[in-house]
Write an enzyme that holds these catalytic residues in place. Structure first.
Site, PDB file in Angstrom:
ATOM      1  N   ARG A   8      32.523  43.510  38.096  1.00 16.00           N
ATOM      2  CA  ARG A   8      33.776  43.553  38.859  1.00 16.00           C
ATOM      3  C   ARG A   8      34.981  43.666  37.930  1.00 16.00           C
ATOM      4  O   ARG A   8      36.062  44.089  38.351  1.00 16.00           O
ATOM      5  CB  ARG A   8      33.903  42.303  39.736  1.00 16.00           C
ATOM      6  CG  ARG A   8      34.136  41.028  38.962  1.00 16.00           C
ATOM      7  CD  ARG A   8      34.307  39.803  39.847  1.00 16.00           C
ATOM      8  NE  ARG A   8      34.608  38.626  39.050  1.00 16.00           N
ATOM      9  CZ  ARG A   8      33.727  37.893  38.413  1.00 16.00           C
ATOM     10  NH1 ARG A   8      32.445  38.211  38.501  1.00 16.00           N
ATOM     11  NH2 ARG A   8      34.086  36.850  37.695  1.00 16.00           N
ATOM     12  N   ASN A   9      34.807  43.274  36.654  1.00 17.50           N
ATOM     13  CA  ASN A   9      35.897  43.328  35.682  1.00 17.50           C
ATOM     14  C   ASN A   9      35.752  44.489  34.704  1.00 17.50           C
ATOM     15  O   ASN A   9      36.351  44.481  33.630  1.00 17.50           O
ATOM     16  CB  ASN A   9      35.981  42.008  34.910  1.00 17.50           C
ATOM     17  CG  ASN A   9      36.480  40.872  35.782  1.00 17.50           C
ATOM     18  OD1 ASN A   9      37.227  41.099  36.736  1.00 17.50           O
ATOM     19  ND2 ASN A   9      36.068  39.652  35.483  1.00 17.50           N
ATOM     20  N   LEU A  62      46.276  49.311  45.388  1.00 18.50           N
ATOM     21  CA  LEU A  62      44.930  49.347  44.815  1.00 18.50           C
ATOM     22  C   LEU A  62      44.138  48.081  45.103  1.00 18.50           C
ATOM     23  O   LEU A  62      42.908  48.089  45.086  1.00 18.50           O
ATOM     24  CB  LEU A  62      45.009  49.556  43.297  1.00 18.50           C
ATOM     25  CG  LEU A  62      45.665  50.858  42.830  1.00 18.50           C
ATOM     26  CD1 LEU A  62      45.792  50.867  41.314  1.00 18.50           C
ATOM     27  CD2 LEU A  62      44.856  52.061  43.304  1.00 18.50           C
ATOM     28  N   GLY A  63      44.836  46.997  45.331  1.00 21.25           N
ATOM     29  CA  GLY A  63      44.148  45.733  45.582  1.00 21.25           C
ATOM     30  C   GLY A  63      45.138  44.635  45.901  1.00 21.25           C
ATOM     31  O   GLY A  63      46.351  44.782  45.730  1.00 21.25           O
ATOM     32  N   GLU A  64      44.601  43.513  46.373  1.00 21.53           N
ATOM     33  CA  GLU A  64      45.439  42.377  46.745  1.00 21.53           C
ATOM     34  C   GLU A  64      44.640  41.103  46.571  1.00 21.53           C
ATOM     35  O   GLU A  64      43.424  41.086  46.791  1.00 21.53           O
ATOM     36  CB  GLU A  64      45.902  42.524  48.193  1.00 21.53           C
ATOM     37  CG  GLU A  64      46.979  41.542  48.609  1.00 21.53           C
ATOM     38  CD  GLU A  64      47.546  41.876  49.982  1.00 21.53           C
ATOM     39  OE1 GLU A  64      48.539  41.245  50.375  1.00 21.53           O
ATOM     40  OE2 GLU A  64      46.991  42.771  50.652  1.00 21.53           O
ATOM     41  N   ASP A  98      34.855  36.065  31.043  1.00 21.90           N
ATOM     42  CA  ASP A  98      34.684  36.385  32.464  1.00 21.90           C
ATOM     43  C   ASP A  98      34.083  37.780  32.629  1.00 21.90           C
ATOM     44  O   ASP A  98      34.554  38.584  33.435  1.00 21.90           O
ATOM     45  CB  ASP A  98      36.034  36.292  33.184  1.00 21.90           C
ATOM     46  CG  ASP A  98      35.882  36.245  34.703  1.00 21.90           C
ATOM     47  OD1 ASP A  98      34.758  35.996  35.179  1.00 21.90           O
ATOM     48  OD2 ASP A  98      36.884  36.468  35.404  1.00 21.90           O
ATOM     49  N   LYS A 146      50.392  45.361  38.352  1.00 21.75           N
ATOM     50  CA  LYS A 146      49.996  44.060  38.887  1.00 21.75           C
ATOM     51  C   LYS A 146      51.257  43.250  39.124  1.00 21.75           C
ATOM     52  O   LYS A 146      52.034  43.007  38.202  1.00 21.75           O
ATOM     53  CB  LYS A 146      49.073  43.342  37.900  1.00 21.75           C
ATOM     54  CG  LYS A 146      48.522  42.017  38.403  1.00 21.75           C
ATOM     55  CD  LYS A 146      47.527  41.435  37.409  1.00 21.75           C
ATOM     56  CE  LYS A 146      46.917  40.144  37.918  1.00 21.75           C
ATOM     57  NZ  LYS A 146      45.913  39.590  36.978  1.00 21.75           N
TER      58      LYS A 146
END
EC number: 2.7.10.2
Length: 556
Positions: free
Chosen positions: A420-421, A294-296, A416, A321
Site C-alpha cells: 500500500r506504500n 487522489l485520496g482522503e 512501514d 498532500k
C-alpha cells in the site's frame, strides 16, 4: 516547534496591587448571608479577567490614581468550593474569537494584538510559516541570520496523550489493524469535539536567530545550540522579546536589534541578516491546485496540482498532500507532515518517491511530491490480477528492493513497508513512499504507540520494540509475498494475537510456487528468520532478483 516553556518568552513585571479600603469602614451595604449569591457572568472583551462585577457585590473604592480592578476571586459570602468551581470553568473556557488565518492566538496575547502582529509579520520575506525547529540548522548558518516562524503550542490533551502512549506502548502489538482504525476514528471524534470548544494548539510568532555563545563551555553544561528562539510579545501596544526593551512598532523593533544586541539565555543575539524561503519552501500561490482528488484520510486529502520547480523553472504535475483546516490541526499533525517532508528531502533515487517541497507559510499545509499515475501497487495488483505477468511482478520486487536498499544506505529505517506504500509511476516504476514513521538512524527503540499493523512486524519488534534495517528486511519479505498474492495482505482474517503466536513459533509466510525458486529459497532461509543476525540485507535481495532469469514475456 517548541513549546512555550522551551522557547524564550519575555514576561513583564507586574506591580504589586495596592490595598483597597475596607468596605465595612465605608459603610457599604453587605449581602444577607441567607440571600443566594448570583453566578458570576462572563464579561465582554476588554474587561479585566473576563468577568463582570456582580450587581449584588459591594462596591470597593480604590485610592486616587489607581485604576479600578475587578478581582478574580470569590466574595466573602461565597462558599470557597463554589469559587473553585467557577475558576475551573473559566480555565476550561476558550475564546474562539482569537482564531485567525494562522490558527488561535496565545491566550496571553489579546486578539487585537495577535492579529496586528500577523498583518505585518506574514508579509515579511523572512516569514517561514510553520517551519519546524529541526529545519533551522539548514536555514540559519551564520551569526545574525534570522527568520520568523509560527510555533504551535501543545495543548493539554496532546500532552496527556503522549504520556499515555509512553505508558501503553506494549498495547500496540495486541492491536489488529481493524482495532487501530477504530481507535483512530474515536481519536478523530474526540479532537473534533475539542476543536468545537476551541481547545486546539495555540500559535505564537517566534524569531529564530543564529547566535554566538556568551558563556564558556564546561563538562556539566549541556551541548551548546547556536540557535535561539524568541517569542514576540505585544502587551499594551508595546512589542518586546526582552522584558525591559519595548517598542511601539515592528520597524522600530527590527531597527534596534539590527544595530544593538539583546540577550537570551546568557547568549547575545542580533538580527542582522533576514533569511528568505529556500528552494524547497513555497507559498500556496506557487501551487495550482486541481479539482481531481487522489485520496482522503484522517490527515486530510491528496489532490493533483501543478507547480514550477525553483531550481529548473520546469512546470510539473504533483500530488499535493494537504492537512485539515486550522480549526482542528494540532501540533502533532504539523510535526508529522514536516517530519515526512524532511526525510523525503534528503532522498534522491528513482525508486523512492520524490518530494518537490512544502508550502507551510499558511494553512492548510501542503506537501508536494511527484505524481504517480498508476497509483498504489496494492490497487494495481488487485485490479489487474488477471493480466499482470510474472515478469512484471519480479520487476516490482526488484524496483521496490532497490528503493529500500537506498534508504538503508542513507541510514534510514522505513518502519512501514507494505504494498500500500509503494506507488507506480506512469511507466510502472515502483517507488517507496509514506515516510511518516521513518527514522534516520541505525536503530530505533519505540517509546510510544504508533499505527503499524502487527502482520508486518519482525519478531524482535514484537518482543522488544526495536526497529533496525533488519526489521525492514523482514517487512519487505511480506511485501514480496503480497506482490505474488496480487495485493492480498499477510495473515488475512487472523487477529493480532494469532499472528503473534505464529511468529513466536517461527511459523512465517511462505511464497507461492509462482515465485522463482531462488527467491523462495532466499525468503524462506534468509528473510523470514527469527534471529536478525541470520537475516540477509536488502543488498542480498537485490542481487538475488537481478540474477534471476525473467520468465518469458506474457508468462503467468
Amino acid at each position: 516547534m517548541g513549546t512555550q516553556e522551551e522557547e524564550f518568552s519575555a514576561r513583564g513585571h507586574d506591580k504589586k496591587e495596592e490595598k483597597t479600603v475596607d468596605n465595612r469602614k465605608k459603610g457599604a451595604r453587605t449581602v444577607d448571608q441567607n440571600e443566594k449569591e448570583p453566578k458570576t457572568a462572563v464579561g465582554k472583551k476588554g474587561d479585566k479577567c473576563g468577568l463582570k462585577q456582580s450587581p449584588m457585590s459591594p462596591a470597593t473604592p480604590t485610592p486616587k490614581g489607581t485604576p479600578n480592578k475587578i478581582k478574580c476571586e470569590a466574595t466573602k459570602n461565597e462558599a470557597s468550593n463554589k469559587g473553585k468551581k467557577n475558576n475551573s470553568q473559566m480555565e476550561q473556557l476558550k475564546d474562539r474569537s482569537q482564531m485567525s488565518t494562522y490558527g488561535s492566538a496565545n491566550p496571553k496575547t489579546t486578539t487585537h494584538d495577535f492579529q496586528w502582529l500577523e498583518e505585518y509579520i506574514t508579509k515579511m520575506p523572512c516569514f517561514h510559516g510553520f517551519i519546524g525547529r529541526e529545519d533551522l540548522m539548514c536555514l540559519l548558518k551564520n551569526v545574525g541570520d534570522y527568520l520568523i516562524r509560527i510555533s504551535v503550542q501543545a495543548n493539554r490533551q496532546e500532552v496527556e496523550k503522549r504520556k499515555k502512549n509512553q505508558q501503553d506502548v506494549k498495547v500496540l502489538v495486541n492491536l489488529s489493524r481493524e482495532k487501530c482504525a477504530k481507535k483512530e476514528k474515536e481519536r478523530e471524534a474526540k479532537e473534533a469535539k475539542l476543536a468545537a470548544i476551541g481547545d486546539v494548539g495555540r500559535r505564537e510568532f517566534v524569531i529564530s536567530v543564529y547566535c554566538k555563545d556568551k558563556g564558556t563551555q564546561s563538562p556539566n553544561k549541556p551541548v551548546y545550540t547556536p540557535i535561539r528562539n524568541l517569542v514576540i510579545k505585544r502587551d499594551n501596544g508595546l512589542i518586546h522579546v526582552e522584558p525591559l526593551k519595548k517598542f511601539k512598532t515592528l520597524p522600530e523593533f527590527f531597527a534596534h536589534y539590527l544595530k544593538n544586541t539583546g540577550i537570551c539565555k546568557e547568549t547575545d543575539f542580533q538580527l542582522l541578516n533576514p533569511i528568505g524561503l529556500s528552494n524547497w519552501e513555497f507559498v500556496h500561490e506557487d501551487v495550482d491546485l486541481q479539482a481531481k482528488k487522489l485520496g482522503e484520510g484522517a490527515f486530510g486529502e491528496v489532490r493533483v496540482g501543478k507547480m514550477k520547480i525553483k531550481t529548473t523553472k520546469k512546470m510539473v504535475e504533483v500530488a499535493v498532500k494537504m492537512l485539515k483546516n486550522s480549526d482542528v490541526v494540532t501540533r502533532e499533525q504539523v510535526s508529522e507532515l514536516l517530519h515526512e517532508a524532511r526525510v523525503m528531502r534528503i532522498m534522491d533515487h528513482k525508486n523512492v518517491l520524490r518530494s518537490y517541497g512544502i508550502a507551510v507559510v499558511r494553512e492548510p499545509l501542503y506537501l508536494m511530491t511527484e505524481l504517480c499515475a498508476c497509483g498504489a501497487l496494492r490497487e494495481y495488483l488487485d485490479e489487474n490480477k488477471d493480466t499482470v505477468t510474472l515478469a512484471e511482478k519480479l520487476s516490482f520486487v526488484l524496483g521496490a528492493a532497490r528503493g529500500v536498499e537506498y534508504l538503508h544506505s542513507q541510514r534510514t529505517i522505513h518502519r512501514d513497508l507494505a504494498v500500500r506504500n509503494i506507488l507506480l509511476s506512469e511507466d510502472k516504476t515502483p517507488k517507496v513512499s509514506d515516510f511518516g514513521l521513518a527514522k534516520v538512524t541505525d536503530r530505533y527503540e519505540m517509546k510510544e504507540k504508533c499505527k503499524i499493523p502487527v502482520r508486518y512486524l519482525a519478531p524482535e519488534t514484537l518482543e522488544i520494540f526495536i526497529f533496525t534495517p533488519k526489521t525492514d528486511v523482514f517487512s519487505f519479505g511480506c511485501v514480496i509475498w503480497e506482490i505474488y498474492e496480487n495485493g492480498h495482505q499477510p495473515h488475512d482474517g487472523k487477529n493480532a494475537q494469532t499472528i503473534r503466536n505464529l511468529t513466536k513459533k517461527s511459523q512465517f509466510l511462505k511464497l507461492t510456487n509462482s515465485a522463482p525458486a531462488e527467491l523462495r529459497k532466499l525468503v524462506g532461509e534468509k528473510v523470514f528468520t527469527a534471529d536478525p543476525e541470520n537475516r540477509c540485507s536488502m543488498t542480498t535481495i537485490v542481487q538475488c532478483v537481478e540474477n534471476i532469469e525473467k520468465p518469458a514475456a506474457g508468462a503467468k
